[in-house]
Design an enzyme around this catalytic site. Structure first.
Site, PDB file in Angstrom:
ATOM      1  NE  ARG A  13      45.443  45.320  25.042  1.00  0.00           N
ATOM      2  CZ  ARG A  13      46.077  44.314  24.442  1.00  0.00           C
ATOM      3  NH1 ARG A  13      46.821  43.479  25.173  1.00  0.00           N
ATOM      4  NH2 ARG A  13      45.977  44.135  23.153  1.00  0.00           N
ATOM      5  N   GLY A  14      43.354  48.516  31.148  1.00  0.00           N
ATOM      6  CA  GLY A  14      42.839  48.338  32.500  1.00  0.00           C
ATOM      7  C   GLY A  14      41.455  48.935  32.646  1.00  0.00           C
ATOM      8  CB  VAL A  16      41.234  53.507  35.647  1.00  0.00           C
ATOM      9  CG1 VAL A  16      41.320  55.024  35.529  1.00  0.00           C
ATOM     10  CG2 VAL A  16      40.719  53.116  37.027  1.00  0.00           C
ATOM     11  CB  SER A 108      44.583  54.354  45.370  1.00  0.00           C
ATOM     12  OG  SER A 108      43.862  53.632  46.349  1.00  0.00           O
ATOM     13  CB  SER A 109      40.783  56.572  48.722  1.00  0.00           C
ATOM     14  OG  SER A 109      40.400  55.206  48.691  1.00  0.00           O
ATOM     15  CB  CYS A 110      45.041  52.911  49.818  1.00  0.00           C
ATOM     16  SG  CYS A 110      46.275  52.901  48.504  1.00  0.00           S
ATOM     17  CE1 TYR A 137      48.565  50.574  43.303  1.00  0.00           C
ATOM     18  CE2 TYR A 137      46.952  51.492  44.817  1.00  0.00           C
ATOM     19  CZ  TYR A 137      47.394  51.254  43.532  1.00  0.00           C
ATOM     20  OH  TYR A 137      46.651  51.724  42.468  1.00  0.00           O
ATOM     21  CE  LYS A 141      48.665  54.189  41.898  1.00  0.00           C
ATOM     22  NZ  LYS A 141      48.702  54.567  40.458  1.00  0.00           N
ATOM     23  CG  HIS A 180      40.340  46.135  44.337  1.00  0.00           C
ATOM     24  ND1 HIS A 180      40.876  46.405  43.088  1.00  0.00           N
ATOM     25  CD2 HIS A 180      41.237  46.611  45.233  1.00  0.00           C
ATOM     26  CE1 HIS A 180      42.044  47.023  43.228  1.00  0.00           C
ATOM     27  NE2 HIS A 180      42.284  47.158  44.512  1.00  0.00           N
TER      28      HIS A 180
END
Length: 313
Positions: A13-14, A16, A108-110, A137, A141, A180
């Site tokens: 449901r998100g 992505v 994530s790129s973070c 976060y 990840k 975001h």
């Protein structure tokens, strides 16, 4: 994957997860398993174990996550770390225990250091300090992708990870404080246009550079990698192009049709100065993004207008 392979998309449901489901359907996959949060709480280990034991998915796209922008990440550090670590460990571990053929973990790129050399290659992981505003976060990840790597090394699994840059598109979160930057700006400029406000104030000074990938392009890459890539090292997902937040704000205002002034509140944080991914690995594998930024923003704005309830999430 065969067209009738049993495929579980966690987080369907998100933004992505829903894009991955759309892409699977577009490519003719017919046996897609999805579960809502009320049907399956991925933070509950027993529920996840029972689900995998009963459903036995052959392939898993792990797109479920607790996500948010700078404000949300800064205010709920413990929640972001705990929920994401518990969720991903439950899913990856249960997939392994139940003989899942292949799992793809979405990160994530973070995860990369705050001051990593630009553009950031996959090999710069864990070579420097993380950005403090989303450290919790990022740590979660990193744990997920490392667990996939360690299962591969210890048990010979075929689990891979993908690290997307900043994403946007259909089914995004447009909450005024928990979203975001790109969807937040779409909402802010739209509301300013509707209310005929003379100006809009944005966070920071507009100088940070960011890269943005349309979510349907990411979904295309995710399915491509599931079928064409195996390895312990993650794969960056991006465009290889960047834009300042100031230029992004002006572009979004133009697409939305807002003609007022744009001011900057320099008392608010900028976040990481620059975050550009090195996408040479996905390019070498034969993949290329399709959607340019202006067109993607136009499509995202149309989605926002047709789904006003998303602004309340």
């Amino acid at each position: 994957m065969d067209k009738n392979s049993r495929i579980y998309v966690a987080g369907h449901r998100g933004m992505v997860g829903s894009a991955i489901v759309r892409e699977l359907v577009r490519q003719g996959y017919t046996n897609i398993v999805t579960m809502t949060h009320s049907e399956l709480d991925l933070c509950r280990q027993t529920e996840v174990e029972d689900f995998f034991a009963g459903e036995k998915p052959e392939y898993v796209f792990l797109a479920a996550a607790k996500v948010g922008g700078i404000a949300a990440n800064s205010e709920a550090l413990a929640d972001f770390m705990y929920d994401n670590m518990i969720l991903e460990m439950n899913v990856i571990n249960s997939a392994w225990k139940n003989g899942c053929k292949k799992l793809e973990f979405l990160g994530s790129s973070c995860i990369y250091p705050r001051l990593a050399p630009q553009p950031m290659s996959e090999s710069c992981l864990l070579t420097g300090e993380l950005e403090k505003t989303n450290e919790a976060y990022a740590l979660a990840k990193i744990s997920g992708l490392k667990y996939c790597e360690f299962l591969n090394r210890q048990y010979g699994t075929d689990y891979i990870s993908v690290m997307p840059t900043n994403l946007y598109g259909p089914n995004d979160n447009y909450h005024p404080t928990h979203s975001h930057v790109l969807p937040a700006l779409i909402r802010r400029f739209h509301e300013a246009k509707v209310r005929n406000l003379p100006s809009v104030t944005c966070w920071g000074d507009g100088s940070p550079l960011r890269e943005f990938l349309y979510v349907d392009d990411l979904a295309d890459l995710c399915v491509f990698l599931m079928n064409n890539y195996s390895g312990n090292e993650t794969v960056n997902a991006g465009t290889g192009k960047e834009i300042t937040i100031k230029a992004l704000a002006e572009l979004i205002a133009s697409v939305v049709g807002y003609n007022g002034a744009i001011h900057w509140d320099t008392s608010k944080p900028n976040g990481t100065p620059r975050k550009l991914l090195d996408v040479s690995k996905s390019t070498a594998l034969g993949w290329q993004y399709k959607t340019e930024l202006r067109e993607g923003i136009r499509l995202a704005y149309e989605d926002f207008l047709h789904n006003p309830m998303r602004a309340e999430r």
